[in-house]
Design a protein around this motif. Sequence first.
Motif, PDB file in Angstrom:
ATOM      1  N   ILE A   1       0.852  -1.201   0.000  1.00 26.50           N
ATOM      2  CA  ILE A   1       0.000   0.000   0.000  1.00 26.50           C
ATOM      3  C   ILE A   1       0.882   1.244   0.000  1.00 26.50           C
ATOM      4  CG2 ILE A   1      -1.780   1.289   1.265  1.00 26.50           C
ATOM      5  CD1 ILE A   1      -2.830  -1.352   0.345  1.00 26.50           C
ATOM      6  N   MET A   2       0.457   2.266  -0.732  1.00 26.71           N
ATOM      7  CA  MET A   2       1.185   3.544  -0.707  1.00 26.71           C
ATOM      8  C   MET A   2       0.219   4.700  -0.939  1.00 26.71           C
ATOM      9  SD  MET A   2       3.208   2.108  -3.899  1.00 26.71           S
ATOM     10  CE  MET A   2       2.936   0.553  -3.066  1.00 26.71           C
ATOM     11  N   PHE A   3       0.656   5.888  -0.561  1.00 30.39           N
ATOM     12  CA  PHE A   3      -0.175   7.094  -0.683  1.00 30.39           C
ATOM     13  C   PHE A   3       0.733   8.310  -0.603  1.00 30.39           C
ATOM     14  CE2 PHE A   3      -0.291   5.372   3.664  1.00 30.39           C
ATOM     15  CZ  PHE A   3       0.383   6.373   4.354  1.00 30.39           C
ATOM     16  N   ASP A   4       0.190   9.463  -0.975  1.00 31.70           N
ATOM     17  CA  ASP A   4       0.856  10.751  -0.745  1.00 31.70           C
ATOM     18  C   ASP A   4      -0.117  11.580   0.085  1.00 31.70           C
ATOM     19  OD1 ASP A   4       3.394  10.551  -2.243  1.00 31.70           O
ATOM     20  OD2 ASP A   4       2.089  10.253  -3.965  1.00 31.70           O
ATOM     21  N   LYS A   5      -0.212  12.862  -0.162  1.00 30.30           N
ATOM     22  CA  LYS A   5      -1.293  13.626   0.451  1.00 30.30           C
ATOM     23  C   LYS A   5      -2.594  13.112  -0.155  1.00 30.30           C
ATOM     24  CE  LYS A   5       1.537  17.722   1.213  1.00 30.30           C
ATOM     25  NZ  LYS A   5       1.816  19.136   0.840  1.00 30.30           N
TER      26      LYS A   5
ATOM     27  N   HIS B   1       3.714   9.695   5.453  1.00 23.56           N
ATOM     28  CA  HIS B   1       3.287  10.448   6.625  1.00 23.56           C
ATOM     29  C   HIS B   1       3.221   9.490   7.822  1.00 23.56           C
ATOM     30  CE1 HIS B   1       1.933  12.880   3.252  1.00 23.56           C
ATOM     31  NE2 HIS B   1       1.845  13.922   4.058  1.00 23.56           N
ATOM     32  N   THR B   2       3.376  10.034   9.031  1.00 21.31           N
ATOM     33  CA  THR B   2       3.396   9.174  10.213  1.00 21.31           C
ATOM     34  C   THR B   2       2.007   8.758  10.677  1.00 21.31           C
ATOM     35  OG1 THR B   2       3.480  11.131  11.646  1.00 21.31           O
ATOM     36  CG2 THR B   2       5.574  10.098  11.073  1.00 21.31           C
ATOM     37  N   ASN B   3       0.973   9.496  10.266  1.00 16.22           N
ATOM     38  CA  ASN B   3      -0.390   9.154  10.685  1.00 16.22           C
ATOM     39  C   ASN B   3      -0.932   8.068   9.751  1.00 16.22           C
ATOM     40  OD1 ASN B   3      -2.584   9.309  12.306  1.00 16.22           O
ATOM     41  ND2 ASN B   3      -3.263  11.315  11.623  1.00 16.22           N
ATOM     42  N   ILE B   4      -0.261   6.937   9.752  1.00 16.58           N
ATOM     43  CA  ILE B   4      -0.449   5.933   8.707  1.00 16.58           C
ATOM     44  C   ILE B   4      -1.844   5.335   8.698  1.00 16.58           C
ATOM     45  CG2 ILE B   4       0.291   3.634   7.967  1.00 16.58           C
ATOM     46  CD1 ILE B   4       3.122   4.478   8.883  1.00 16.58           C
ATOM     47  N   TRP B   5      -2.332   4.917   9.864  1.00 21.65           N
ATOM     48  CA  TRP B   5      -3.604   4.194   9.867  1.00 21.65           C
ATOM     49  C   TRP B   5      -4.771   5.107   9.503  1.00 21.65           C
ATOM     50  CZ3 TRP B   5      -1.680  -0.074   9.132  1.00 21.65           C
ATOM     51  CH2 TRP B   5      -0.616  -0.575   9.866  1.00 21.65           C
ATOM     52  N   VAL B   6      -4.671   6.387   9.833  1.00 23.55           N
ATOM     53  CA  VAL B   6      -5.707   7.335   9.416  1.00 23.55           C
ATOM     54  C   VAL B   6      -5.675   7.494   7.894  1.00 23.55           C
ATOM     55  CG1 VAL B   6      -6.474   9.738   9.534  1.00 23.55           C
ATOM     56  CG2 VAL B   6      -5.745   8.566  11.609  1.00 23.55           C
ATOM     57  N   TYR B   7      -4.475   7.573   7.325  1.00 23.48           N
ATOM     58  CA  TYR B   7      -4.359   7.688   5.871  1.00 23.48           C
ATOM     59  C   TYR B   7      -4.885   6.434   5.164  1.00 23.48           C
ATOM     60  CZ  TYR B   7      -1.873  12.105   5.454  1.00 23.48           C
ATOM     61  OH  TYR B   7      -1.555  13.441   5.443  1.00 23.48           O
ATOM     62  N   CYS B   8      -4.800   5.298   5.841  1.00 26.67           N
ATOM     63  CA  CYS B   8      -5.314   4.054   5.255  1.00 26.67           C
ATOM     64  C   CYS B   8      -6.809   3.880   5.504  1.00 26.67           C
ATOM     65  CB  CYS B   8      -4.552   2.860   5.822  1.00 26.67           C
ATOM     66  SG  CYS B   8      -2.832   2.775   5.258  1.00 26.67           S
TER      67      CYS B   8
ATOM     68  N   ALA C   1      -2.327  -6.408   3.702  1.00 31.65           N
ATOM     69  CA  ALA C   1      -1.062  -5.973   3.103  1.00 31.65           C
ATOM     70  C   ALA C   1       0.153  -6.582   3.796  1.00 31.65           C
ATOM     71  CB  ALA C   1      -0.967  -4.452   3.132  1.00 31.65           C
ATOM     72  N   GLU C   2       1.183  -6.807   3.006  1.00 33.82           N
ATOM     73  CA  GLU C   2       2.486  -7.222   3.517  1.00 33.82           C
ATOM     74  C   GLU C   2       3.310  -6.004   3.936  1.00 33.82           C
ATOM     75  OE1 GLU C   2       6.131  -9.924   1.811  1.00 33.82           O
ATOM     76  OE2 GLU C   2       5.410  -8.298   0.536  1.00 33.82           O
ATOM     77  N   CYS C   3       3.140  -4.884   3.203  1.00 35.07           N
ATOM     78  CA  CYS C   3       3.989  -3.715   3.428  1.00 35.07           C
ATOM     79  C   CYS C   3       3.212  -2.435   3.109  1.00 35.07           C
ATOM     80  CB  CYS C   3       5.233  -3.807   2.534  1.00 35.07           C
ATOM     81  SG  CYS C   3       6.386  -2.423   2.698  1.00 35.07           S
ATOM     82  N   ILE C   4       3.529  -1.377   3.852  1.00 35.98           N
ATOM     83  CA  ILE C   4       2.985  -0.043   3.583  1.00 35.98           C
ATOM     84  C   ILE C   4       4.161   0.907   3.386  1.00 35.98           C
ATOM     85  CG2 ILE C   4       1.640   1.891   4.495  1.00 35.98           C
ATOM     86  CD1 ILE C   4       0.024  -0.146   6.106  1.00 35.98           C
ATOM     87  N   LEU C   5       4.206   1.566   2.243  1.00 33.61           N
ATOM     88  CA  LEU C   5       5.216   2.588   1.978  1.00 33.61           C
ATOM     89  C   LEU C   5       4.610   3.928   2.384  1.00 33.61           C
ATOM     90  CD1 LEU C   5       6.591   1.427  -1.499  1.00 33.61           C
ATOM     91  CD2 LEU C   5       7.387   0.809   0.787  1.00 33.61           C
ATOM     92  N   ALA C   6       5.051   4.466   3.504  1.00 26.97           N
ATOM     93  CA  ALA C   6       4.362   5.601   4.128  1.00 26.97           C
ATOM     94  C   ALA C   6       5.134   6.894   3.939  1.00 26.97           C
ATOM     95  CB  ALA C   6       4.168   5.330   5.620  1.00 26.97           C
TER      96      ALA C   6
ATOM     97  N   VAL D   1       7.478   0.927   5.808  1.00 32.39           N
ATOM     98  CA  VAL D   1       8.714   1.538   5.316  1.00 32.39           C
ATOM     99  C   VAL D   1       8.439   3.024   5.130  1.00 32.39           C
ATOM    100  CG1 VAL D   1      10.390   1.632   3.441  1.00 32.39           C
ATOM    101  CG2 VAL D   1       9.466  -0.574   4.180  1.00 32.39           C
ATOM    102  N   CYS D   2       9.249   3.863   5.757  1.00 36.32           N
ATOM    103  CA  CYS D   2       9.053   5.309   5.694  1.00 36.32           C
ATOM    104  C   CYS D   2       9.763   5.873   4.463  1.00 36.32           C
ATOM    105  CB  CYS D   2       9.581   5.973   6.966  1.00 36.32           C
ATOM    106  SG  CYS D   2       9.359   7.759   6.989  1.00 36.32           S
ATOM    107  N   ILE D   3       8.987   6.472   3.558  1.00 25.32           N
ATOM    108  CA  ILE D   3       9.565   7.096   2.350  1.00 25.32           C
ATOM    109  C   ILE D   3       9.223   8.586   2.335  1.00 25.32           C
ATOM    110  CG2 ILE D   3       9.582   4.969   0.995  1.00 25.32           C
ATOM    111  CD1 ILE D   3       7.034   6.007  -0.411  1.00 25.32           C
TER     112      ILE D   3
END
Length: 684
Positions: free
Chosen positions: A554-558, A626-633, A619-624, A652-654
Amino acid sequence: MSKHKYLFSIIIMMNSDDVKNINYLLKTIYQENISIQALVVTDNSFEYQQLLKEIDSQYKSKISIVESESLSYTDVYKAVKDVISGKYISFVTDKMYYSDGTFSYLKTQIEKNALVVDSDIKVRCFSVTPIYVNSVGEEFAYPISNKKEELCNPLLNTNQMILYFNACFFHENVFEKISFDSSIKTEQDKDFLFKYFMNFEYYYCFSNKNLYYLDSAENEFATCMIQYEKAWYLDDAKNFLLKWTQESENFDYIRKNFIKVFTTYLLYARYNCNSNDRNKKVLNEEELEKFISLSKEILKYIPEGVILAKRARYTLNRPLKFLFIKYKCEALGYDYEILQTKNNFMISEPKGKNTFPKSYTICKIENEKVAITAMNYIDGHIVIDFRVYMVDFLNWDDINIEVHYNDKNAKLRQVDCYGLLRSFGQTIIHRKQYQVRIPVNTDAIQVEFFLRIDEDLYRLKIDYLEAAARLNYKYRFNYWRFNSEYVLFTDRSKSFFTIKRMTDKEEFFRRTTLLCQIYKRCISDKNPVELEMYKLRQEYYKLKKQYKNKRIWIMFDKLYKAGDNGEYMYHYLKEHAPDIEPYYIVNEDSVDYKRLIDAGEKNILKTNSHEARLMTLLAECILATHTNIWVYCGFTKEQQACIRDLLTAKIVCIQHGLTVQKLPSIKIDYLIIHCFIVVQVKWK
């Protein structure tokens, strides 16, 4: 003010150029056949002619547009006072809206004379419940408001105080006695409410109807905009807070106490908004010194009991209590000390001095907690990150924490992370962070936390702060299956947790019991959030085996836009990692969502959708980014409590532009981050 021909006059202050907001507000005002006057107020900077063209045609004939010099309450009221024709008047902004049926309900109550109590009590104000709606749709009740439908007198009971002006409706006669103060820059609304209570005392709370607002108030320290106004700290602290605390000595005891509780909260809000020096650039060094001086002068008039009190609506956090006590002591020129009795810590005057009227209990040791921020299973050990808060009143070296498991004493490692929380440059919290590793090598392990003071050992309660802590106390049968043999679960006493070998059959029984508990709460509380999570858990268990060998990332931006690190990684993985299924989360109403769908992308997930939540659990991995990961998901805080044990993806923090120097400032203790991608290879 003319004779009223409407029951309500709603003054709408336009502070945005998005006509969607005001159209929705007008929809909630005019959805019922109620006599309502809506006055839309704009300032000189806004093209109100264009606004009039864009407002929905069904409302154009019902509203009037008024131009004001500014959107301060003083100027707005000056602009509308000659055209107001309603009996009850309320001020809102275009970023607010009402719950269904609000005005018909209020009309019914008024017609029933619900606002007439007796000849001695004049109720000239009533309120609905103010509720903040954040950018991801979470709802939070404004804390300084009453939660029951009843007649309220904040002077007699400060827990009945309401400080959200826009949720109030005032009888037209109120404005003949009370006016907005132009010398106050940012809190004219709070000043008006304050003067109302001092003059009229009573208001009626209709708590089952709501005013929703999108711009956060002073209690939301992360997002409220008033914190960036210099006048909030200087002009208004002097002309509003200090003025009334000084004048409080001229009033009777009831009003004097009300003034001090009222002003203490608003002073606290200023410090709370500056947690971790969030907006330290607002005030320069000289201005900051002036504000702290004003704070000390205000606190000189505030009794210790008001500062240290626990209240239903708000309570100062313990570090700020001590900072305020320190400022008060400095203003009055005396000192204090911390004394330990057998089970308590007390704040008291030093021996030989008569400075405090009595000693105050500041800490009952039996109620102290360790806060677990994250747990993980690594190399045959449960690795626990936790913190202790007692550093806010004890010396660092006086705190000795022990972790016991099955009569053994685990070895602690103090974590080298930034533990300070500062407000206006003053350290108010100095957290002590630890990590401990518990070997998983027997059938059952009981883990407990203790505070040792000299020869005495006190068992501490356990709190599970965030989703990464895996557990919570909301559901009795919640647990975490961290490998194929063992689970971890809480105890009702909140003072230990258990690691136990559990067969698949035993785990299935516990899982179904937990599902039943969630479902029962759904039914009894009529909570749609828990019902949704109940269905999500069921679907997850059905699909878990099917997706076992699929590598979902899983990945996201703003959320409102794509085009940054997250989208780049999405396309990179599609091209170079055929064994990985990448998914990208973005708002459905964003331009980039349409762009990606039109380009034929299949794995684009809508923000807050059921599919996005389900893919996150699988998911096996989240490429994050932002630190508020679960809210973004897509998981709100309330939803996270229902599925903490299922949030197992590696993170993984990107984050864009991240350097190794910035790592201590990231709230990594709330997450289990397996890897950080930083800007130079040598810093990996």
